[in-house]
Design a protein around this motif. Structure first.
Motif, PDB file in Angstrom:
ATOM      1  N   ARG A  71       1.082  -1.155   0.177  1.00  0.00           N
ATOM      2  CA  ARG A  71      -0.240   0.067  -0.099  1.00  0.00           C
ATOM      3  C   ARG A  71       0.957   1.126  -0.131  1.00  0.00           C
ATOM      4  NH1 ARG A  71      -3.954   0.577   4.578  1.00  0.00           N
ATOM      5  NH2 ARG A  71      -2.044  -0.204   5.644  1.00  0.00           N
ATOM      6  N   GLU A 109      -6.137  10.775  -7.591  1.00  0.00           N
ATOM      7  CA  GLU A 109      -7.001   9.886  -8.250  1.00  0.00           C
ATOM      8  C   GLU A 109      -6.445   9.587  -9.754  1.00  0.00           C
ATOM      9  OE1 GLU A 109     -11.204  11.317  -5.782  1.00  0.00           O
ATOM     10  OE2 GLU A 109     -10.876  11.901  -7.922  1.00  0.00           O
ATOM     11  N   CYS A 152      -3.667   9.032 -10.327  1.00  0.00           N
ATOM     12  CA  CYS A 152      -2.724   8.050 -10.456  1.00  0.00           C
ATOM     13  C   CYS A 152      -3.150   6.961  -9.673  1.00  0.00           C
ATOM     14  CB  CYS A 152      -1.594   8.850  -9.372  1.00  0.00           C
ATOM     15  SG  CYS A 152      -0.694  10.233  -9.956  1.00  0.00           S
ATOM     16  N   GLY A 153      -4.365   6.757  -9.481  1.00  0.00           N
ATOM     17  CA  GLY A 153      -4.858   5.472  -9.152  1.00  0.00           C
ATOM     18  C   GLY A 153      -5.039   5.247  -7.465  1.00  0.00           C
ATOM     19  N   PHE A 154      -5.001   6.495  -6.803  1.00  0.00           N
ATOM     20  CA  PHE A 154      -5.329   6.488  -5.287  1.00  0.00           C
ATOM     21  C   PHE A 154      -6.587   6.947  -5.065  1.00  0.00           C
ATOM     22  CE2 PHE A 154      -1.021   6.869  -3.542  1.00  0.00           C
ATOM     23  CZ  PHE A 154      -0.316   6.878  -4.740  1.00  0.00           C
ATOM     24  N   ARG A 203      -3.124   3.836  -2.488  1.00  0.00           N
ATOM     25  CA  ARG A 203      -3.279   3.194  -3.694  1.00  0.00           C
ATOM     26  C   ARG A 203      -2.670   1.707  -3.224  1.00  0.00           C
ATOM     27  NH1 ARG A 203      -1.412   3.514  -9.950  1.00  0.00           N
ATOM     28  NH2 ARG A 203      -1.175   1.225 -10.265  1.00  0.00           N
ATOM     29  N   THR A 204      -3.420   0.648  -3.500  1.00  0.00           N
ATOM     30  CA  THR A 204      -2.921  -0.635  -3.057  1.00  0.00           C
ATOM     31  C   THR A 204      -2.522  -1.505  -4.420  1.00  0.00           C
ATOM     32  OG1 THR A 204      -4.686  -0.649  -1.170  1.00  0.00           O
ATOM     33  CG2 THR A 204      -3.755  -3.006  -2.205  1.00  0.00           C
TER      34      THR A 204
END
Ligand SMILES: CC(C)(COP(=O)(O)OP(=O)(O)OC[C@H]1O[C@@H](n2cnc3c(N)ncnc32)[C@H](O)[C@@H]1OP(=O)(O)O)[C@@H](O)C(=O)NCCC(=O)NCCS
Length: 177
Positions: A99, A111, A113-115, A147-148
């Motif tokens: 994580r 967001e 960037c995938g968070f 982000r995981t």
């Protein structure tokens, strides 16, 4: 080009970070702090100039934090911030840390960037170690985002001490009572 930072980069990193800190967008960093954390840092170099920087700080077995992400004003909007976050993600993957978190005012950017936004209380207490240096410590308005890396295995490790409630210094004082 994204590359690990060296001591030669510190004055430029400080100038970029502190230009944003003056506008209240992030915390100031001293040369002493930057030298101490230098191994956490990468920079984006365009021709001969450092255009931005980011650090990845290991918090726990399953958590690392993107810190000190900053792009020089004249280089913003050219994908450099996203590349620096990409570097941090790959660094977390190299370390097998599942994580990656950020405390930020830049929700739409992260967001992209995938968070995703998470409750601050879901993060361990150790995350708030910088609060003592923050002028907003009594009224933290940063957004916690995570982000995981779902493809990495879940690690068997002791749990990090949790955040009891809230994150401000008065709350930390409460813990000592
Ligand atoms: C936030 C910051 C790092 C972004 O860097 P950047 O190089 O300008 O951003 P990028 O060009 O890589 O943008 C990546 C994407 O996010 C979007 N984006 C960037 N900033 C945004 C914003 N404020 N609002 C909405 N979207 C934004 C871009 O449009 C781009 O979208 P796309 O992939 O669809 O084209 C930079 O603006 C900065 O240094 N800000 C000041 C310091 C700061 O707030 N740091 C974060 C501390 S956690």
């Amino acid at each position: 080009m994204i590359r690990p930072a060296t001591v030669h980069d510190v004055p430029r990193i400080a100038a970029i970070i502190n230009s944003h800190a003056e506008l209240g967008r992030m915390l100031f960093k001293s040369y002493a702090q930057l030298y101490e954390d230098l191994r956490d840092f990468a920079v984006c170099q365009i021709e001969e100039q450092v255009a931005g920087c980011a650090a990845l700080s290991v918090i726990w077995a399953d958590l690392a934090e993107v810190r000190s992400l900053a792009v020089d004003g004249k280089f913003q909007g050219r994908g450099i911030g996203k590349q620096l976050v990409g570097w941090a993600i790959e660094e977390a993957r190299r370390l097998q840390i599942r994580r990656i978190m950020s405390l930020t005012y830049e929700q739409p950017f992260f967001e992209k960037c995938g968070f995703a936004v998470v409750p601050k209380e879901s993060l361990p207490l150790k995350v708030w170690s910088d609060c003592v240096r923050c002028p907003k410590k009594d009224g933290c308005d940063e957004i916690a985002m995570v982000r995981t890396l779902e493809d990495l295995p879940i690690i068997e490790a002791p749990n990090a001490p949790p955040t009891p409630r809230g994150v401000s210094i008065p709350v930390l004082d409460d813990i000592e009572d």
